[in-house]
Design an enzyme around this catalytic site. Structure first.
Site, PDB file in Angstrom:
ATOM      1  N   GLU A   1       9.649   3.607 -11.357  1.00  0.00           N
ATOM      2  CA  GLU A   1       8.234   3.858 -11.666  1.00  0.00           C
ATOM      3  C   GLU A   1       7.688   4.732 -10.556  1.00  0.00           C
ATOM      4  O   GLU A   1       7.657   4.329  -9.388  1.00  0.00           O
ATOM      5  CB  GLU A   1       7.462   2.534 -11.760  1.00  0.00           C
ATOM      6  CG  GLU A   1       5.983   2.794 -12.074  1.00  0.00           C
ATOM      7  CD  GLU A   1       5.204   1.523 -12.400  1.00  0.00           C
ATOM      8  OE1 GLU A   1       5.786   0.572 -12.960  1.00  0.00           O
ATOM      9  OE2 GLU A   1       4.006   1.501 -12.076  1.00  0.00           O
TER      10      GLU A   1
ATOM     11  N   ARG B   1      -3.311 -13.765  -4.847  1.00  0.00           N
ATOM     12  CA  ARG B   1      -4.748 -13.449  -4.884  1.00  0.00           C
ATOM     13  C   ARG B   1      -5.280 -13.352  -6.311  1.00  0.00           C
ATOM     14  O   ARG B   1      -6.456 -13.518  -6.543  1.00  0.00           O
ATOM     15  CB  ARG B   1      -5.051 -12.179  -4.105  1.00  0.00           C
ATOM     16  CG  ARG B   1      -4.491 -10.933  -4.730  1.00  0.00           C
ATOM     17  CD  ARG B   1      -4.940  -9.692  -3.991  1.00  0.00           C
ATOM     18  NE  ARG B   1      -4.355  -9.604  -2.664  1.00  0.00           N
ATOM     19  CZ  ARG B   1      -4.300  -8.471  -1.963  1.00  0.00           C
ATOM     20  NH1 ARG B   1      -4.818  -7.364  -2.475  1.00  0.00           N
ATOM     21  NH2 ARG B   1      -3.751  -8.433  -0.781  1.00  0.00           N
TER      22      ARG B   1
ATOM     23  N   GLU C   1       5.668  -7.426 -11.696  1.00  0.00           N
ATOM     24  CA  GLU C   1       5.735  -6.685 -10.431  1.00  0.00           C
ATOM     25  C   GLU C   1       5.861  -7.695  -9.309  1.00  0.00           C
ATOM     26  O   GLU C   1       5.140  -8.707  -9.292  1.00  0.00           O
ATOM     27  CB  GLU C   1       4.461  -5.869 -10.218  1.00  0.00           C
ATOM     28  CG  GLU C   1       4.254  -4.780 -11.244  1.00  0.00           C
ATOM     29  CD  GLU C   1       2.892  -4.116 -11.073  1.00  0.00           C
ATOM     30  OE1 GLU C   1       2.088  -4.560 -10.235  1.00  0.00           O
ATOM     31  OE2 GLU C   1       2.643  -3.156 -11.798  1.00  0.00           O
TER      32      GLU C   1
ATOM     33  N   THR D   1      -1.214  -2.194  -4.055  1.00  0.00           N
ATOM     34  CA  THR D   1       0.079  -1.668  -3.588  1.00  0.00           C
ATOM     35  C   THR D   1      -0.112  -0.252  -3.057  1.00  0.00           C
ATOM     36  O   THR D   1      -0.482   0.647  -3.805  1.00  0.00           O
ATOM     37  CB  THR D   1       1.090  -1.647  -4.763  1.00  0.00           C
ATOM     38  OG1 THR D   1       0.943  -2.854  -5.496  1.00  0.00           O
ATOM     39  CG2 THR D   1       2.499  -1.517  -4.259  1.00  0.00           C
TER      40      THR D   1
ATOM     41  N   HIS E   1      -6.391  -7.842 -12.918  1.00  0.00           N
ATOM     42  CA  HIS E   1      -7.806  -7.937 -12.553  1.00  0.00           C
ATOM     43  C   HIS E   1      -8.623  -8.805 -13.509  1.00  0.00           C
ATOM     44  O   HIS E   1      -9.769  -9.134 -13.216  1.00  0.00           O
ATOM     45  CB  HIS E   1      -8.391  -6.548 -12.336  1.00  0.00           C
ATOM     46  CG  HIS E   1      -7.718  -5.880 -11.168  1.00  0.00           C
ATOM     47  ND1 HIS E   1      -7.651  -6.485  -9.921  1.00  0.00           N
ATOM     48  CD2 HIS E   1      -7.019  -4.728 -11.073  1.00  0.00           C
ATOM     49  CE1 HIS E   1      -6.962  -5.701  -9.101  1.00  0.00           C
ATOM     50  NE2 HIS E   1      -6.566  -4.646  -9.769  1.00  0.00           N
TER      51      HIS E   1
ATOM     52  N   ASN F   1      -1.799  -3.583 -17.220  1.00  0.00           N
ATOM     53  CA  ASN F   1      -1.771  -4.518 -16.099  1.00  0.00           C
ATOM     54  C   ASN F   1      -3.051  -5.368 -16.130  1.00  0.00           C
ATOM     55  O   ASN F   1      -4.156  -4.829 -16.036  1.00  0.00           O
ATOM     56  CB  ASN F   1      -1.679  -3.717 -14.793  1.00  0.00           C
ATOM     57  CG  ASN F   1      -1.596  -4.617 -13.581  1.00  0.00           C
ATOM     58  OD1 ASN F   1      -2.344  -5.588 -13.482  1.00  0.00           O
ATOM     59  ND2 ASN F   1      -0.710  -4.311 -12.652  1.00  0.00           N
TER      60      ASN F   1
ATOM     61  N   ARG G   1       1.734 -11.736  -6.516  1.00  0.00           N
ATOM     62  CA  ARG G   1       1.742 -11.409  -5.087  1.00  0.00           C
ATOM     63  C   ARG G   1       2.056 -12.655  -4.275  1.00  0.00           C
ATOM     64  O   ARG G   1       1.752 -13.776  -4.672  1.00  0.00           O
ATOM     65  CB  ARG G   1       0.377 -10.852  -4.664  1.00  0.00           C
ATOM     66  CG  ARG G   1       0.028  -9.511  -5.292  1.00  0.00           C
ATOM     67  CD  ARG G   1      -1.254  -8.985  -4.695  1.00  0.00           C
ATOM     68  NE  ARG G   1      -1.031  -8.582  -3.323  1.00  0.00           N
ATOM     69  CZ  ARG G   1      -0.855  -7.321  -2.928  1.00  0.00           C
ATOM     70  NH1 ARG G   1      -0.907  -6.339  -3.795  1.00  0.00           N
ATOM     71  NH2 ARG G   1      -0.649  -7.053  -1.669  1.00  0.00           N
TER      72      ARG G   1
ATOM     73  N   HIS H   1       1.324  -8.821 -11.552  1.00  0.00           N
ATOM     74  CA  HIS H   1       1.901  -8.766 -10.202  1.00  0.00           C
ATOM     75  C   HIS H   1       1.722 -10.131  -9.555  1.00  0.00           C
ATOM     76  O   HIS H   1       0.598 -10.537  -9.264  1.00  0.00           O
ATOM     77  CB  HIS H   1       1.166  -7.680  -9.403  1.00  0.00           C
ATOM     78  CG  HIS H   1       1.742  -7.424  -8.050  1.00  0.00           C
ATOM     79  ND1 HIS H   1       1.346  -6.351  -7.273  1.00  0.00           N
ATOM     80  CD2 HIS H   1       2.668  -8.082  -7.308  1.00  0.00           C
ATOM     81  CE1 HIS H   1       2.014  -6.368  -6.128  1.00  0.00           C
ATOM     82  NE2 HIS H   1       2.813  -7.417  -6.116  1.00  0.00           N
TER      83      HIS H   1
ATOM     84  N   HIS I   1      -0.244   3.693 -11.243  1.00  0.00           N
ATOM     85  CA  HIS I   1      -1.158   3.478 -10.110  1.00  0.00           C
ATOM     86  C   HIS I   1      -2.290   4.491 -10.102  1.00  0.00           C
ATOM     87  O   HIS I   1      -2.062   5.687  -9.991  1.00  0.00           O
ATOM     88  CB  HIS I   1      -0.455   3.490  -8.751  1.00  0.00           C
ATOM     89  CG  HIS I   1      -1.086   2.510  -7.811  1.00  0.00           C
ATOM     90  ND1 HIS I   1      -2.285   2.737  -7.209  1.00  0.00           N
ATOM     91  CD2 HIS I   1      -0.717   1.265  -7.445  1.00  0.00           C
ATOM     92  CE1 HIS I   1      -2.610   1.689  -6.486  1.00  0.00           C
ATOM     93  NE2 HIS I   1      -1.683   0.768  -6.612  1.00  0.00           N
TER      94      HIS I   1
END
Ligand code: PXP
Length: 246
Positions: A154, A52, A73, A104, A13, A10, A48, A46, A193
């Site tokens: 998941e 963000r 996601e 999340t 970030h 992922n 969102r 993701h 996660h």
């Protein structure tokens, strides 16, 4: 031959760092190329609703130029579903989303929004997208997820990752039972996660895992050793996994 445990990286970030200053670096496509070079099996992002970190243009660009499969996601929100149907990533993971959360926080309440989720799953599947449901390790929710027609779940590993001592062992047992239960329902079992090099040992005890989606700990580690090396370390940690053996 034994199928190896897959790693989806992922890279949200990486975009978080870019958005912090509104620059055009670090480049997400370069991050995706690092994932590929370091042996990742997929790239997870993701989109969102508050945008963000990942932006719409990132989704399009990665879809066009990244050679690894993209796992998008997203919330079950009409405007985001429209984007997914246009972009057609290899996979969509439906997640719950709250604007104020740091990340999340929980799994999807499938039972609480069954009809709307079923419509969304059908639309995504009709577009040729593999649909995954991000879910707490609860048999009730898993049984409902199976009825949605999504082939993949998941398991949310956040509670396990955040807990310590006996509490963490309890969370691990929930995950073990849920993985076996989901496999028994004919679902592909992914997990993600909060997974890092310290807590991965427990995760590798889960039976029937196909893919782990890991982001924050890899990007954090990359600050000190570079993204490729951080991914290689995680890949090496996944190597002892034996599917079904628990
Ligand atoms: N899987 C899902 C569904 C997520 O929402 C996230 C966080 O974006 C992850 C995996 C990766 O979690 P982490 O960044 O804590 O490794």
């Amino acid at each position: 031959m034994q199928q190896r445990l897959k790693l989806g990286v992922n890279i949200d970030h990486v975009a978080t760092i870019r958005q912090a200053r509104g620059t055009d670096y670090p480049d997400l496509l370069e991050a995706a190329h690092c994932c590929e070079a370091a042996g990742a099996d997929g790239v997870t992002i993701h989109l969102r609703e508050d945008r963000r970190h990942i932006q719409d243009a990132d989704v399009w660009r990665l879809r066009r130029k990244c050679r690894l499969p993209i796992n998008l996601e997203m919330a079950n929100a009409p405007s985001i579903v429209r984007i997914a149907l246009a972009v057609k990533p290899a996979e969509v993971c439906l997640v719950p989303e709250r604007r104020q959360e740091l990340t999340t926080e929980g799994g999807l309440d499938v039972l609480g929004q069954f009809a709307s989720m079923r419509r969304t799953v059908a639309r995504l599947r009709d577009a040729g997208i593999v649909v995954s449901i991000f879910i707490e390790p609860s048999e009730r929710q898993l049984a409902a997820a199976a009825q949605l027609g999504a082939p993949v779940v998941e398991l949310h590993t956040g509670a396990y990752a955040n807990a310590r001592g006996a509490h963490q062992q309890r969370e691990l047992r929930r995950l073990l039972r849920a993985a076996a239960f989901a496999h028994g329902l004919g679902l592909q079992v992914n997990a993600g996660h909060g997974i890092n090099l310290e807590n991965i040992g427990g995760i590798l005890q889960l039976p029937w895992l196909d893919t782990l989606n890991i982001g924050h700990s890899i990007v954090a580690r990359a600050i000190f050793c570079g993204l490729k090396q951080a991914i290689r370390e995680m890949r090496a940690a996944l190597r002892p996994y034996r599917r079904g053996a628990c």
